[in-house]
Design an enzyme around this catalytic site. Structure first.
Site, mmCIF file in Angstrom:
data_model
loop_
_atom_site.group_PDB
_atom_site.id
_atom_site.type_symbol
_atom_site.label_atom_id
_atom_site.label_comp_id
_atom_site.label_asym_id
_atom_site.label_seq_id
_atom_site.Cartn_x
_atom_site.Cartn_y
_atom_site.Cartn_z
ATOM 1 N N CYS A 6 12.514 -5.123 -2.705
ATOM 2 C CA CYS A 6 11.658 -6.299 -2.491
ATOM 3 C C CYS A 6 10.432 -6.362 -3.406
ATOM 4 C CB CYS A 6 11.209 -6.340 -1.035
ATOM 5 S SG CYS A 6 12.598 -6.262 0.094
HETATM 6 C C1 UGA Z 1 8.678 -4.592 2.116
HETATM 7 C C2 UGA Z 1 7.577 -5.170 3.012
HETATM 8 O O1 UGA Z 1 6.758 -4.130 3.538
HETATM 9 C C3 UGA Z 1 8.182 -5.985 4.158
HETATM 10 O O2 UGA Z 1 7.148 -6.595 4.912
HETATM 11 C C4 UGA Z 1 9.093 -7.072 3.557
HETATM 12 O O3 UGA Z 1 9.722 -7.845 4.562
HETATM 13 C C5 UGA Z 1 10.160 -6.418 2.718
HETATM 14 O O4 UGA Z 1 9.529 -5.649 1.664
HETATM 15 C C6 UGA Z 1 11.028 -7.528 2.168
HETATM 16 O O5 UGA Z 1 10.557 -8.310 1.332
HETATM 17 O O6 UGA Z 1 12.144 -7.737 2.671
HETATM 18 P P1 UGA Z 1 10.261 -2.422 2.232
HETATM 19 O O7 UGA Z 1 10.698 -2.805 0.854
HETATM 20 O O8 UGA Z 1 11.259 -2.027 3.254
HETATM 21 O O9 UGA Z 1 9.410 -3.645 2.884
HETATM 22 O O10 UGA Z 1 9.296 -1.173 2.041
HETATM 23 P P2 UGA Z 1 7.770 -0.777 2.279
HETATM 24 O O11 UGA Z 1 7.674 0.073 3.478
HETATM 25 O O12 UGA Z 1 6.895 -1.950 2.208
HETATM 26 O O13 UGA Z 1 7.535 0.161 0.992
HETATM 27 C C7 UGA Z 1 7.715 -0.341 -0.331
HETATM 28 C C8 UGA Z 1 7.375 0.706 -1.352
HETATM 29 O O14 UGA Z 1 5.956 0.895 -1.419
HETATM 30 C C9 UGA Z 1 7.959 2.104 -1.099
HETATM 31 O O15 UGA Z 1 8.466 2.605 -2.322
HETATM 32 C C10 UGA Z 1 6.770 2.925 -0.631
HETATM 33 O O16 UGA Z 1 6.902 4.293 -0.943
HETATM 34 C C11 UGA Z 1 5.644 2.284 -1.411
HETATM 35 N N1 UGA Z 1 4.303 2.461 -0.793
HETATM 36 C C12 UGA Z 1 4.020 1.888 0.395
HETATM 37 C C13 UGA Z 1 3.331 3.154 -1.488
HETATM 38 O O17 UGA Z 1 3.557 3.667 -2.603
HETATM 39 N N2 UGA Z 1 2.079 3.272 -0.928
HETATM 40 C C14 UGA Z 1 1.765 2.724 0.258
HETATM 41 O O18 UGA Z 1 0.610 2.859 0.700
HETATM 42 C C15 UGA Z 1 2.764 2.025 0.950
#
Ligand code: UGA
Length: 421
Positions: free
Chosen positions: A264
């Site tokens: 995403c």
């Molecule tokens: C993300 C959004 O959080 C959801 O709200 C959204 O619905 C979804 O995309 C989508 O568009 O369908 P997701 O891709 O499952 O969800 O993952 P996240 O938990 O948001 O993490 C995304 C990435 O950011 C991961 O690689 C994680 O390791 C990284 N991350 C997250 C960081 O590097 N630092 C942080 O503080 C948080």
């Protein structure tokens, strides 16, 4: 309510199962009969904790078919949940959205009762009122909002916690411009006690992109500040703890590290960049968000080379391959550029992940895969890519560890460097 779900990928499978749990009857539609066979027997076509149980529990309200016509005739509402992959220029490829709209429109031509079409797939603002509406109207020879309903209802699900995100959302966004579509979505979500924003369809589509782009911006910002804090000998996590205590800012998505991956954030930020450029706007912030995210994993390699300048023939352990813990999804995982760079530098890579090895093996068939995390520690240096719980209990003493995600245990007794700390 009788609901059809077009596309049983991540969004469709989760959304349909949750609607069934709410008491609706749900017909899943997909071109892949294997996925439908799984659903019919209460098994999820994708990995998501709790989804098998939810499907199994609601089997009496669930059916599955490859026949779009049958599904639309038998239901009152259709959610479009098909994929929106990226084009090489970063814009989104709408071929599946267009095909779904065409298929729905052809059935609506013959259907007499009111039908509401809801866009759930993530699409750039203007897609529903543009290509979707146009295709539906041409194929059905009917007029949207007068002869059938059309709405946008973006999802905000995180992989790994998608069910909790559906049942306890921060908000529900309903892009609806005709009273009947609005009423259908308000009825569907009537049991939810959270803010419900009813808005124009293009606004709903934009809310989804801007939410993801802002979260991605927070991460790249935390990484840029983290890179600076590391040089200054300041603990970046403590800095962001203090910053996040400001209620206007909030502490979420400020974990510095090797950046964001997944299906995403990278795709959505690129699509917003492409749309801005197409509109003649220079998206400087969004471009920087992506640039920081691309540089960040390479910092891990630079730190590794400080300890082992020549990686040729060295055995480098990689802990974590999925883009985040609790998923087998490797799309845009930071492990991909890191393993590529290690191989380019001549390293011998041994990798472990609790769930994602099979997926990673299809991209990198020639590296070694360990059968346990502990086995990976038998190497010249270890890179921590994904913060799986199991990695927090390993004994890293005496090892060279370069940490991309901040696993505190990894610093104990080891030669340790964090990417931003
Ligand atoms: C993300 C959004 O959080 C959801 O709200 C959204 O619905 C979804 O995309 C989508 O568009 O369908 P997701 O891709 O499952 O969800 O993952 P996240 O938990 O948001 O993490 C995304 C990435 O950011 C991961 O690689 C994680 O390791 C990284 N991350 C997250 C960081 O590097 N630092 C942080 O503080 C948080």
């Amino acid at each position: 309510m009788k609901i059809s779900i077009l596309g049983t990928g991540y969004v469709g499978a989760v959304t349909g199962a949750c609607f069934a749990e709410l008491g609706n009857s749900v017909v899943f539609v997909d071109i892949d009969p294997a996925k439908l066979d799984l659903i019919r027997t209460g098994r999820s076509p994708i990995f998501e904790p709790g989804l098998d149980e939810l499907l199994g529990k609601n089997l009496k309200r669930i059916s599955a078919t490859t026949d779009t016509g049958e599904a639309i005739r038998e239901t009152d509402v259709t959610f479009i949940c098909v994929g929106t992959p990226s084009n090489p220029d970063g814009s989104i490829d709408l071929q599946y959205i267009e095909a779904a709209s065409q298929a729905i429109g052809e059935v609506l031509r013959q259907k007499e009762s009111w039908h509401t079409v809801v866009m759930k797939s993530t699409v750039v603002s203007g897609t529903t009122a543009g290509i979707v509406q146009r295709t539906l109207e041409e194929a059905s020879e009917k007029v949207a909002f007068r002869d059938f309903g059309l709405a946008s209802n973006p999802e905000f699900l995180r992989e790994g916690s998608a069910l909790a995100d559906v049942f306890s959302p921060d908000r529900i966004v309903i892009g609806a411009e005709d009273p009947r579509s609005r009423e259908v979505l308000e009825r569907l979500y009537s049991s939810f006690d959270c803010p419900k924003l009813v808005c124009a369809i293009p606004v709903a589509e934009m809310i989804k992109y801007v939410s993801n782009a802002f979260l991605a911006t927070k991460i790249s910002f935390a990484n840029e500040i983290g890179n600076l804090c590391k040089l200054m000998g300041i603990d970046t996590a403590e800095v962001f703890e203090g910053v996040g205590l400001d209620a206007r800012i909030n502490p979420a998505f400020f974990r510095s590290g090797i950046g964001f991956g997944g299906s995403c954030f990278p795709k959505d930020v690129r699509a917003l960049i492409a749309q801005a450029e197409e509109m003649g706007v220079l998206p400087k912030i969004l471009q920087s968000v992506m640039a920081v995210n691309e540089d960040q994993p390479m910092r891990l390699l630079d730190l590794l080379k400080k300890h082992i300048p020549d990686l040729r023939g060295k055995r480098i352990g990689v802990l974590g391959l999925s883009f985040k813990p609790d998923t087998d999804d490797i799309r845009e995982s930071r492990a991909i550029p890191i393993v590529s760079a290690l191989l380019e530098a001549g390293a011998d890579v041994i990798a472990y992940d609790p769930l994602a090895i099979a997926n990673f093996r299809s991209l990198f068939p020639d590296i070694s895969y360990a059968s346990s995390a502990a086995e990976v520690l038998q190497s010249d240096a270890v890179l921590l890519i994904t913060e799986w719980k199991g990695f927090e209990v390993l004994d890293y003493a005496g090892k060279i560890v370069i940490d991309g995600r901040r696993v505190p245990k990894a610093a104990i007794g080891s030669i340790y460097e964090g990417v931003c700390w």
